[in-house]
Structures are given as C-alpha cells and as structure tokens.
Write a protein that holds these residues in place. Structure first.
Motif, PDB file in Angstrom:
ATOM      1  N   SER A   1     -16.599 161.710  52.753  1.00 38.97           N
ATOM      2  CA  SER A   1     -16.252 160.338  53.129  1.00 38.97           C
ATOM      3  C   SER A   1     -15.926 159.512  51.886  1.00 38.97           C
ATOM      4  N   ALA A   2     -15.384 158.336  52.114  1.00 43.52           N
ATOM      5  CA  ALA A   2     -14.857 157.517  51.017  1.00 43.52           C
ATOM      6  C   ALA A   2     -15.950 156.723  50.314  1.00 43.52           C
TER       7      ALA A   2
ATOM      8  N   ASP B   1      -9.635 159.538  50.738  1.00 42.35           N
ATOM      9  CA  ASP B   1      -9.653 158.399  51.641  1.00 42.35           C
ATOM     10  C   ASP B   1      -9.135 157.119  51.015  1.00 42.35           C
ATOM     11  N   ASP B   2      -9.286 156.961  49.703  1.00 45.23           N
ATOM     12  CA  ASP B   2      -8.964 155.659  49.146  1.00 45.23           C
ATOM     13  C   ASP B   2      -8.162 155.740  47.859  1.00 45.23           C
TER      14      ASP B   2
ATOM     15  N   GLY C   1     -17.435 153.107  48.641  1.00 46.35           N
ATOM     16  CA  GLY C   1     -17.439 151.683  48.969  1.00 46.35           C
ATOM     17  C   GLY C   1     -16.993 150.847  47.786  1.00 46.35           C
TER      18      GLY C   1
ATOM     19  N   CYS D   1     -14.953 150.730  54.230  1.00 45.75           N
ATOM     20  CA  CYS D   1     -15.732 151.759  53.529  1.00 45.75           C
ATOM     21  C   CYS D   1     -16.972 151.106  52.939  1.00 45.75           C
TER      22      CYS D   1
END
Length: 326
Positions: free
Chosen positions: A233-234, A131-132, A236, A300
């Motif tokens: 999921s990514a 994701d990042d 933060g 995120c």
C-alpha cells in the motif's frame, strides 16, 4: 516558499522547519520503498532511536521527517545497489546526529537536480510504478504504444517478483494523475471539505478502546502481522511506506521494535502533540482523472496511524461484532 529554509514560525518553536513546510518538502521528494540489505541495519537503528524519543513535539517532528530526509532519492536514475546503500547509511548517520540543516540542504539540492533532469527530457511517457509515484521514461514523440506496453509489463513483472502482486496489477492500469493546478485543488476541496470536531458521544462507551489500552502496547508479532497485511500500500504524508517499515522492523538488535510499539500505542491513545495531529491523523490526497471528467481522489493515511487503527480494531473486534449484529 523554499521548503528547505527555516521560517520564523519554525524558529520560534525550535523546529528545523515548521510542520507545514516539512509536509510540503515531503510532498516534493521521491522516496524509496526498498532499502538495500546492507543498509537496513543502520537505517533501522537510526529510526529506532528516533521512535524511542518521541516525548515532545520535536520528537514527533523527527519521526515525520525521517522518510523525506533519509529515504529520499538523490538522483533521477536508480543507481547501483552499493551506491544507494552508501548514501542511505550516510544520511542515517547524519539524522542520528541531528544534522538536520545539512540534510535539508542536501534534499533540496537533490530535488532540484531530479526536477531539472525530468524537464530536459524531450518527451515523457509516464505510467504508474507504485501508488503515489511515476516512472518517467524518456521517449521520442513517435514512440509506439507497443513499446509503452512492453515497459509496463516489465515494471509489473519486477513488482510481481517482489511479491507486490496488487501493485503489479495496478501498474498495468492507464489511470492518469490529474494536473497539479488550481482546478484540481478546488475539485479536491469540494470533495473533501474541512472536517469539524469528532462527535465522541456517537461512540458507545462500552466500545471505547482507549481506557483499557492505557497500560497496553501492541506486541512485536501484532505489528509484524499488521505490516504484512499492509505491504504494497501507499505512503501517507510522511512518505514512509509500509513495505519499508516492514523491512526495517525485521532487523533484530535495534530499538525499532520497542520504539514502534510505543509510538503506535500513543497514537491510539491520542497522545500526539496538537501541532503534529493533522499530519499523523490526516491523509495525503492523490487526484486521478476520471474518463468521463472530474477527479477521483485517493486518500493515503500515514502508516503509523493505520497501524494504530488496526490495533484498536483488533481489541474491540468481538464487542463490535456483537454491537453491530444487534
């Protein structure tokens, strides 16, 4: 500004780096979302001790700093599993001993080395691997689209084999990250203006979850189930991936289970030091270019804040359903 050099602000409050400098450093490093099995015990133990001692601002600083200082990559190449495990265990021991200046210097040097290696590539073809972050593959200028597609398929297959099916699908996308310049920053600020104080009177008193939770903590089972739903999921601003935290949480015999439960509960109750709140309750923005122009920001949030939010929602699920159905 050198993110690895302590500022006067950081020295005054006895932090190795100020919060803003630490956040800048975290944004610059490449952090792994997969820890070799042999290193998970040492890493989980170091992070568990960190979580257990979060009574003051420096304790929350350590929690935020763990991923960029311990889980950051030290080479542009992925390297062998044995080498990665050795490096992770070594940095985990340094972190547990409070050797933050040594770790900061090490991360600074590794980040510069990786950046130089990327700049030396004649031509880069990038595509999403998670994701990042981006997997940068050295290609000649006449690389065919078929070759790029094949590499995307290989990346997607590896993610699917790990059970990260959502990531595998996204890795096949052609979405392009917007350039890191003043134009992108201005577009993000326009779409995400600075917020004011939360209007707490908008929350019905009977739905306020904070009072019943003063003596309550999420169970090990609750945290495990929430992390499983967040897998893939990514990360933060602290760069701690839910998948990484799930790997560490599953290791028995460490302080991580109790420590994580206490941290999640304190975040849910708002018992986070004021200087740390923007970084735990805030989010990291990633700007993707739209085909028709402009940027599409993806926020995120930190995995610890998201755990606290999910736990709060679970406590008022029935009452909230009744309230919104009326």
């Amino acid at each position: 500004m050198d993110p690895a050099a302590p500022s006067a602000v950081a020295r005054e409050c006895e932090l190795p780096l100020s919060w803003s400098e630490l956040a800048l450093l975290a944004a610059q490093v490449s952090v792994t979302d997969s820890i070799p099995d042999v290193a998970r015990g040492a890493v989980a133990d170091a992070f568990g001790r960190c979580l257990r001692h979060h009574q003051d601002e420096i304790g929350w600083w350590r929690i935020f700093a763990f991923a960029p200082l311990v889980l950051s990559s030290e080479s542009a190449a992925r390297g062998g599993t044995r080498d990665r495990a050795r490096i992770l265990m070594e940095k985990a021991r340094l972190f547990a001993k409070g050797k933050f200046p040594e770790l900061l210097a090490r991360v600074r040097q590794a980040t510069a080395t990786i950046r130089q290696a990327q700049q030396r590539q004649q031509s880069d073809v990038t595509f999403p691997l998670d994701d990042d972050s981006r997997w940068s593959v050295g290609m000649t200028t006449d690389a065919s689209a078929a070759t790029v597609s094949e590499r995307r398929i290989v990346a997607a297959s590896k993610l699917a084999q790990k059970g990260l099916h959502a990531k595998a699908v996204r890795s096949l996308d052609n979405a392009k990250i917007a350039p890191q310049d003043a134009t992108t920053a201005a577009a993000l600020q326009l779409l995400h203006p600075a917020g004011g104080e939360i209007a707490r009177d908008l929350l019905p008193p009977e739905l306020d979850p904070r009072q019943p939770l003063m003596d309550s903590y999420p169970s090990e089972r609750e945290i495990s189930e929430m992390l499983k739903r967040m897998k893939g999921s990514a990360a933060g601003m602290s760069r701690l991936f839910p998948a990484t935290l799930l790997q560490l949480f599953a290791i028995p015999g460490t302080q991580l289970q109790v420590g994580l439960s206490s941290v999640v509960a304190d975040i849910a109750r708002g018992q986070v030091p004021a200087p740390a709140r923007p970084y735990f309750y805030g989010a990291r923005l990633i700007a993707f270019e739209k085909k028709q122009g402009g940027v599409r920001p993806i926020a995120c949030g930190d995995v610890l804040r998201r755990l606290a939010g999910k736990w709060l929602c679970s406590k008022v699920r029935r009452e909230a359903a009744t309230f919104f159905a009326a």
